[in-house]
Structure formats: structure tokens, C-alpha cells
Design a protein around this motif. Structure first.
Motif, short mmCIF file in Angstrom:
data_model
loop_
_atom_site.label_atom_id
_atom_site.label_comp_id
_atom_site.label_asym_id
_atom_site.label_seq_id
_atom_site.Cartn_x
_atom_site.Cartn_y
_atom_site.Cartn_z
N GLN A 120 2.91 1.47 -3.36
CA GLN A 120 2.04 1.96 -4.44
C GLN A 120 1.97 3.49 -4.46
N ILE A 157 -4.87 5.89 -9.34
CA ILE A 157 -5.41 4.85 -8.45
C ILE A 157 -4.55 3.60 -8.61
N ARG A 158 -4.05 3.10 -7.49
CA ARG A 158 -3.35 1.81 -7.53
C ARG A 158 -4.00 0.90 -6.50
N THR A 159 -4.30 -0.32 -6.91
CA THR A 159 -5.00 -1.21 -6.00
C THR A 159 -4.63 -2.65 -6.32
N SER A 201 -4.14 4.81 -2.98
CA SER A 201 -3.69 3.43 -2.90
C SER A 201 -4.75 2.65 -2.11
N ILE A 202 -5.21 1.55 -2.68
CA ILE A 202 -6.36 0.86 -2.09
C ILE A 202 -6.05 -0.61 -1.79
N ALA A 222 0.84 -1.21 0.00
CA ALA A 222 0.00 0.00 0.00
C ALA A 222 0.87 1.25 0.00
N ASP A 224 -6.47 3.60 1.49
CA ASP A 224 -7.73 3.07 2.02
C ASP A 224 -7.46 1.69 2.61
#
Lengths: 390, 191
Positions: free
Chosen positions: A181, A331-333, A307-308, A178, A260
Motif C-alpha cells: 500500500q 490513506i490506504r487501509t 498505510s493502516i 501494508a 500503523d
């Protein structure tokens, strides 16, 4: 053997089940010495994730000793090896594994066709985490069958207690990924929603990676205290406005990086959007409660990163994509590519940069496991992380 | 083990069940309010209360406001007492429909019994909440020493700056506005 078995919503029991055995030459069997209840297990406990069947064995944070090895794993593992088992089952050979994208391994999900229907493509097989991810037995048990064992393991040295190593299986690399990212710069403020186990690991990871300021958001006093001990400035969202406070702490610019660590079951109750989510979820018109995502998109500094690592399962409503697009947010997840990080993290544990055992608040036997699910879910008794000793 | 949860601690109560009941009553209030606003004619017809549609819709607005109050407030106690008062009003209004030759008296009786049942729950919930302390409980465990850094936070802050973020996780150069050197104030002379 004894194992924690899912029977239905909030119904997990310690049952006697058949011992696992080698089913494929790449398998290994480990005797579990320690395992843990993960926050994402609670999505199964509350039955927010579809695809569980009565009789499924829970658990994906496990370590132990190898007691049997299939013929094709013998070059990589031997009886007596001490191993941590990553929650993602990996083949180590497919294109995604070769790229280090282990959580989307193309081969290990034996129900890949179901995952493909739900998500468009298959994702990796996971231990004890629904039939969407292969329906593999989990590790909250006395023994665990490890498929693709020649690749799906992290060898760990003797002389370091289980408590320091167990979380290499999931929450430590998840918190680490997380933070990675976010590509943290020394000038960055990193805001982290959720001070559960993954949030706590993300806080420490962001500090290790040199963030200028880390801000942690929750409402449970014990969790906020632990976050503060880890070097975070804390916001209790029941007592103050998250948006106002974050802007105040960043001179009105907003945090550059937002994490998140909450996922689909956000517990904010005093906002219009969270009430909306509750009603829609209760009437089966929405699967997840994305309050945190909305808040992050709104408060994140333009050109920042969301970052999710928090788990989402299905359809989300009223996501302010206009804010995401116009502010140019990245957005990176994804589920964690555990083995991509574990060599480095093991070195940092050995080096004394971090000791992940700080997060353990309860250690119990398998028999006590079912009760601990409720204690953990309801955050009773100051519970943050439960370790089970079979 | 103290029986205490984040939800109960938030409101300072020591009883999860009552908090859950309060939330349930809040959701019920909103659902009933929506029904009263959406279908006042059908309700009036079923209860033999033709001409009272405006009043029923007004009660719907009251139900929704109370429901939001219960769900949104830190302490739902006054809002639950508000529901008790509203129940009294509902029962009094329904009682007027028992007079005269209303052919739907049977339906009115059923409605009154249902309201009476909900009133009992409201009174129980309001009384239980009123008995409990309004002050939040202090943390149960002291985790202020659990840093996770065996060598201390000063030593660990930035200790992993040697870590090279993989290219696929790296912010593209074009999106790194904060680490760029400041642009010169005056344009450089062209060569």
C-alpha cells in the motif's frame, strides 16, 4: 472436538463442542494441524469489537488437511489436500472478488445487513471474528468448516513445515499488503508503529521491497530486538520522542511512508491525547484509541502515504484531518485481500527470501490456549506469536 | 515464566496488579477533581460546609494535577505518596465540619469513611511501589538472531523489487515528488 470458545470479556475456554459437518455443497472440512492467536483476536478477548456471542469459536489463522469436501468444491479440493485457510472468506465470483478486493467480498458475509448498518456496505465474511462478519466458527479447534471452500483456500506443497506456511493465512500477507500500500520507492523511509507480529512482517516486507530505511516504533525490548534483527532502526517510545527521532533520522523531512500496525488499542500512556482517549473510551464516548494515527499524520512527509493495517472498529476522535488534507497525505487501509498476494508470497518462502516462522515464540496445545491469550495480551514471557497445535 | 508485562517493565516493577491499581487511582483522582471543580456548591451544601466552595474547587485542581502526574510519569510512586498527603488534608478538612451544630454531620461521617478507605488503598499502593526496584528489567528473551531472512539480510534487501505493485495500490504519478528527475536549472530554449 475441542475448541477455544469465547464466553465473555477475557473469558476464553477450551470446550468440547460438536464436530463441524458439511452444511453446503461448497463447504469443506479440514483437520487443523496448526493455528495461531492473532493480535486482532485480542480485540475480541478484551471485547473492544462488538458482535461476539457466548459460545463463538475463536481463530482465523489456520491450516490443515482436507478431510471432507462438499459436492460443489470437489473440482478444486480433494480429501488429503494440504491447505492454509485465509482469514477472509471469499466467493471468488462477485465483482469485488474479480477485482481482487477479497476482503470486501459481497457474498460471504451472511450477516451482511448488520455490517451494512455499521459500515454502509457489507464486508467479507471472516472466520471467528464476530457476527458482524458472518458469525462463522473459527479455526482454533481440532476441525474447521470452510464455507466457499472452492475459493477460500491456499493449496500448499508438502515438505515445508507448517510453521513456515501458517502465516500465509493472515499476518504475512497483512504485513505485505501494508508495505505494498506504501508503493515503496528505493528512496523511501518507511516508519512502522507497532512491532507485534504484523509489524514484524511489515518490516520484512518493506526490506524485501527495497526501502532505503525502515524505522520501527514500540517499547517492548524483545519486540524491538526482533525488529532490529529484521533490519529496522528502532525507537523506544518510552525513552525518546517519536516525532523528534523520526525527524532526526530523516533530516527533518519526516518518513515518506508510515504504517500503523497498532490499531484501536494504542498503549502510549504518557501523552495528553492518549489520556484523553482512555477517559473517553472508559466513558463510552469513543470506541478506539487513535494515538498512532494522530502521530503518523503529524510526522509523515507531505505528499506521503499512511498505510493502516491495524484494526479499527468504530468512532475515532480528534484526528488531525487538517494535517492530512494540507499535507496531501494518501490513506490506504482495509482488511487484507489475502489470496491476492499468497501465490507470490509462497514463491518467496520457497525461494528462501523469507521464513515467516522467525516470529513464533510460543507453541502450545489447545488446552493451554486460554492462558496464552493473557500471556500474549500482556506481553509476558517475551511472547510475540503463539502457535497452537490441536 | 516470569510474571512481567510491558506495562510493569516500563516502570520497572514486577507486579502488574499494583501498576493497575496506581492507574486506577490516577483516573479516580481526575474524576474526583472534575466533580469538585464542576460542583463545589453542591458538595459544600451536602457536607454543611457553606463558604468553603473555593477550597473544594482548589482541592479539585490538586486532585487533577496528581491524577495526571500518576498517569503520565514513568514512576508514579511519588505521585501516589502525594495522594496520601492529600488524603490527610481531606480528612483534616472534613474533621472541621464535625465541629459545632452542622446538620450534615452524617454526610460528613460517610465522606470521612470513604476517604479513609481510599487512603488505605493509597498507602498500600505507595508502599508496594516503593519496595520494588526502580530499574527496568532487561529483556527476557534474546531475539536478536531472528532475522527471518534465510539467505541473510543483504541478499533479501530489495529481493522483491521484481514485484509489480498493482495499479490500484500505486501512488499516482502526479504524487511522486521524490522520484522525479530534478528540474533543469535554466529553462530550455523554446523551439
Amino acid at each position: 472436538m475441542k475448541a477455544l470458545v469465547w464466553h465473555g470479556t477475557t473469558d476464553i475456554r477450551c470446550d468440547s463442542v460438536p464436530d463441524p459437518r458439511i452444511e453446503h455443497p461448497r463447504d469443506a472440512i479440514i483437520k487443523v494441524t496448526s493455528c495461531a492467536i492473532c493480535g486482532s483476536d485480542l480485540h475480541l478477548y478484551d471485547h473492544f469489537m462488538p458482535g461476539m456471542k457466548s459460545g463463538d469459536i475463536m481463530g482465523h489463522e489456520t491450516m490443515g488437511e482436507v478431510v471432507d469436501v462438499g459436492a460443489e468444491s470437489k473440482g478444486k479440493l480433494k480429501v488429503g489436500d494440504r491447505v492454509v485457510i485465509p482469514f477472509t472468506i471469499i466467493c471468488g465470483e462477485c465483482d469485488q472478488c474479480k477485482r481482487g478486493n477479497f476482503s470486501v467480498c459481497e457474498r460471504t458475509n451472511r450477516n451482511g445487513h448488520i455490517a451494512a448498518k455499521a459500515f454502509g456496505h457489507t464486508t467479507a465474511g471472516l472466520f471467528g471474528y464476530t457476527h458482524l462478519t458472518g458469525g462463522y466458527a473459527g479455526g482454533q479447534a481440532e476441525y474447521l468448516r470452510v464455507p466457499f471452500a472452492d475459493a477460500t483456500h491456499i493449496k500448499v506443497p508438502d515438505g515445508i513445515p507448517d510453521e513456515k506456511l501458517l502465516f500465509l493465512s493472515d499476518i504475512f500477507p497483512t504485513g505485505w499488503q501494508a508495505a505494498v500500500q506504501c508503493d515503496i520507492q528505493p528512496t523511501d523511509t518507511v516508519a512502522i508503529w507497532g512491532c507485534g507480529p504484523v509489524g514484524q512482517m511489515a518490516i520484512r516486507s518493506a526490506i524485501l521491497l527495497g526501502a532505503k530505511q525502515v524505522i520501527a516504533i514500540d517499547r517492548v525490548p524483545e519486540r524491538l530486538a526482533m525488529a532490529e534483527a529484521g533490519g529496522a532502526v528502532t525507537i523506544n517510545f518510552d525513552e525518546e520522542s517519536v516525532i523528534e527521532r523520526l525527524n532526526e533520522l530523516t533530516n527533518g523531512r519526516g518518513p515518506e511512508k508510515c504504517i500503523d500496525a497498532v490499531g484501536m488499542e494504542a498503549h502510549a500512556t504518557a501523552t495528553i491525547d492518549s489520556m484523553y482517549d482512555r477517559v473517553k473510551q472508559a466513558t463510552m464516548m469513543e470506541t478506539d484509541r487513535p494515538h498512532v494515527l494522530r502521530e503518523m499524520a503529524y510526522v509523515c512527509r507531505p505528499a506521503g502515504t499512511l498505510s493502516i493495517p491495524g484494526v479499527y472498529g468504530g468512532l475515532l476522535d480528534k484526528i488531525p484531518f487538517g494535517a492530512i488534507m494540507n499535507k496531501g497525505l494518501t490513506i490506504r487501509t482495509g482488511q487484507t485481500h489475502v489470496n491476492r498476494w499468497t501465490d507470490d508470497l509462497l514463491r518467496r518462502i520457497e525461494d528462501g527470501q523469507i521464513d515467516p516462522s522467525f516470529v513464533i515464540t510460543h507453541t502450545v496445545s489447545l488446552d493451554e490456549g486460554p492462558d496464552m491469550y493473557k500471556v500474549f495480551r500482556d506481553k509476558q514471557d517475551g511472547c510475540i506469536k503463539v502457535v497452537i497445535k490441536p | 515464566m516470569r510474571y512481567e508485562t510491558e506495562r510493569t517493565r516500563r516502570r520497572g516493577h514486577a507486579d502488574t496488579a499494583t501498576d493497575t491499581l496506581a492507574r486506577g487511582l490516577g483516573l479516580f483522582s481526575i474524576a474526583l477533581g472534575i466533580a469538585e471543580i464542576a460542583a463545589p456548591r453542591a458538595l459544600a451544601r451536602a457536607l454543611g460546609m457553606k463558604g468553603q466552595e473555593g477550597l473544594i474547587a482548589g482541592y479539585g485542581v490538586r486532585e487533577i494535577a496528581t491524577g495526571i502526574g500518576i498517569l503520565a510519569s514513568k514512576d508514579p510512586t511519588p505521585w501516589i505518596w502525594g495522594r496520601v498527603a492529600g488524603d490527610g488534608l481531606d480528612l483534616a478538612t472534613l474533621a472541621t465540619a464535625l465541629e459545632g451544630k452542622n446538620p450534615k454531620k452524617g454526610n460528613v461521617g460517610i465522606a470521612m469513611a470513604a476517604v479513609a478507605g481510599v487512603t488505605a488503598l493509597d498507602v498500600y499502593c505507595a508502599q508496594t511501589l516503593s519496595r520494588e526496584s526502580p530499574h527496568p528489567l532487561p529483556p527476557m528473551q534474546d531475539y536478536s538472531g531472528r532475522t527471518g531472512y534465510p539467505r541473510g539480510i543483504e541478499q533479501s534487501h530489495g529481493a522483491a523489487r521484481d514485484f509489480e505493485v498493482p495499479p490500484d495500490f500505486r501512488t499516482p504519478e502526479a504524487l511522486r515528488p521524490y522520484t522525479q528527475p530534478e528540474a533543469p536549472r535554466h529553462p530550455q530554449p523554446s523551439m
